[in-house]
Design a protein around this motif. Structure first.
Motif, short mmCIF file in Angstrom:
data_model
loop_
_atom_site.label_atom_id
_atom_site.label_comp_id
_atom_site.label_asym_id
_atom_site.label_seq_id
_atom_site.Cartn_x
_atom_site.Cartn_y
_atom_site.Cartn_z
N GLY A 87 0.83 -1.20 0.00
CA GLY A 87 0.00 0.00 0.00
C GLY A 87 0.86 1.24 0.00
N PHE A 88 0.17 2.36 0.10
CA PHE A 88 0.82 3.67 0.12
C PHE A 88 0.68 4.19 1.54
N TYR A 89 1.81 4.41 2.20
CA TYR A 89 1.81 4.79 3.62
C TYR A 89 2.10 6.28 3.74
N LEU A 90 1.22 6.94 4.44
CA LEU A 90 1.31 8.39 4.58
C LEU A 90 1.46 8.78 6.04
N CYS A 91 2.45 9.61 6.28
CA CYS A 91 2.66 10.17 7.61
C CYS A 91 2.04 11.56 7.63
N ALA A 92 1.45 11.93 8.74
CA ALA A 92 0.80 13.24 8.83
C ALA A 92 1.01 13.85 10.19
N ASN A 93 0.95 15.18 10.22
CA ASN A 93 1.09 15.93 11.46
C ASN A 93 -0.12 16.84 11.61
N LYS A 94 -0.67 16.88 12.81
CA LYS A 94 -1.76 17.81 13.07
C LYS A 94 -1.22 19.17 13.44
N GLY A 95 -1.72 20.18 12.78
CA GLY A 95 -1.19 21.52 12.96
C GLY A 95 -1.56 22.12 14.30
N ALA A 96 -0.95 23.29 14.54
CA ALA A 96 -1.22 24.03 15.77
C ALA A 96 -1.69 25.42 15.40
N GLY A 97 -2.17 26.15 16.36
CA GLY A 97 -2.61 27.52 16.11
C GLY A 97 -3.77 27.56 15.15
N ASN A 98 -3.66 28.44 14.14
CA ASN A 98 -4.73 28.56 13.17
C ASN A 98 -4.96 27.28 12.38
N GLY A 99 -3.92 26.45 12.29
CA GLY A 99 -4.06 25.20 11.54
C GLY A 99 -4.30 24.01 12.43
N ALA A 100 -4.84 24.26 13.61
CA ALA A 100 -4.92 23.20 14.62
C ALA A 100 -5.75 22.02 14.19
N ASN A 101 -6.67 22.22 13.29
CA ASN A 101 -7.55 21.12 12.92
C ASN A 101 -7.17 20.48 11.61
N VAL A 102 -6.04 20.87 11.03
CA VAL A 102 -5.68 20.42 9.70
C VAL A 102 -4.52 19.45 9.77
N LEU A 103 -4.63 18.34 9.07
CA LEU A 103 -3.52 17.41 8.92
C LEU A 103 -2.68 17.80 7.71
N THR A 104 -1.36 17.82 7.92
CA THR A 104 -0.42 18.00 6.81
C THR A 104 0.24 16.66 6.55
N PHE A 105 0.23 16.24 5.27
CA PHE A 105 0.73 14.93 4.92
C PHE A 105 2.10 15.00 4.25
N GLY A 106 2.90 13.94 4.48
CA GLY A 106 4.12 13.77 3.72
C GLY A 106 3.80 13.25 2.34
N ALA A 107 4.86 13.06 1.53
CA ALA A 107 4.69 12.62 0.14
C ALA A 107 4.40 11.13 0.04
N GLY A 108 4.58 10.39 1.12
CA GLY A 108 4.21 8.98 1.14
C GLY A 108 5.33 8.02 0.80
N SER A 109 5.15 6.78 1.23
CA SER A 109 6.06 5.67 0.90
C SER A 109 5.22 4.55 0.30
N ARG A 110 5.58 4.17 -0.92
CA ARG A 110 4.81 3.11 -1.59
C ARG A 110 5.51 1.78 -1.35
N LEU A 111 4.80 0.85 -0.72
CA LEU A 111 5.34 -0.46 -0.39
C LEU A 111 4.65 -1.52 -1.24
#
Lengths: 114, 114
Positions: A87-111
């Motif tokens: 599959g395609f594995y995606l790492c994400a970080n939940k933002g802080a401040g104004n972006g507190a509710n938004v996930l930012t994703f990496g470009a992914g790793s395809r396995l």
């Protein structure tokens, strides 16, 4: 601004081999980090999340594990891969401040497990 | 249980025409709703969100979405489609205090033809 790095970008592994996918975050501290898997190019499923070093929560029982050895590092592992781990594995970080509710994703790793 | 439905696997639109990508959701309490876009072999990019306030939310690249509480919908719209809008679009929802634990729809493939 924060940046999420994932490697390797692409990986082909035989069934039964080990796995290590790495995610690192720049531009933020104390991130809340997430591993998602996208199978067959479609829906995403949350696998693990971590709110701090050594703190891992698993969302679904599976063949994979996760670790958070450093504040900005999140690792996805397996001791013995299954075909179904492809599959395609995606790492994400939940933002802080104004972006507190938004996930930012990496470009992914395809396995691909053969 | 929380869930998201994107009833259309694919949407085809001619360039310059308006586009709509549909999303309905089910969540306990007030929903936090998101739209993400994914280009081939890339991570997800955030487009817009609804947390509270005006039902019409404006986001990146000219996209907007309308929150309809009575119909539990959060359809993505754009007045004039571009060929470069062709991509995979995901609707996601989470409940209050769920952090980055998003529930994603299965995705809708948008194809914009010249």
């Amino acid at each position: 601004s924060q940046t999420i790095h994932q490697w390797p970008a692409t990986l082909v592994q035989p069934v039964g081999s080990p796995l290590s996918l790495e995610c690192t975050v720049e531009g933020t501290s104390n991130p809340n980090l997430y591993w998602y898997r996208q199978a067959a190019g479609r829906g995403l499923q949350l696998l693990f999340y971590s709110v701090g070093i050594g703190q891992i929560s698993s969302e679904v029982p599976q063949n994979l594990s996760a670790s958070r050895p450093q504040d900005r590092q999140f690792i996805l592992s397996s001791k013995k891969l299954l075909l179904s781990d492809s599959g395609f594995y995606l790492c994400a970080n939940k933002g802080a401040g104004n972006g507190a509710n938004v996930l930012t994703f990496g470009a992914g790793s395809r396995l691909t497990v053969l | 249980a929380q869930s998201v439905a994107q009833p259309e696997d694919q949407v085809n639109v001619a360039e310059g025409n308006p586009l709509t990508v549909k999303c309905t959701y089910s969540v306990s309490g007030n929903p936090y709703l998101f739209w993400y876009v994914q280009y081939p072999n890339r991570g997800l990019q955030f487009l817009l969100k609804y947390i509270t306030g005006d039902n019409l939310v404006k986001g990146s690249y000219g996209f907007e979405a309308e929150f309809n509480k009575s119909q539990t919908s959060f359809h993505l719209k754009k007045p004039s489609a571009l060929v470069s809008d062709s991509a995979l679009y995901f609707c996601a929802v989470r409940g209050y205090n769920q952090g980055g634990k998003l529930i994603f729809g299965q995705g809708t493939e948008l194809s914009v033809k010249p």
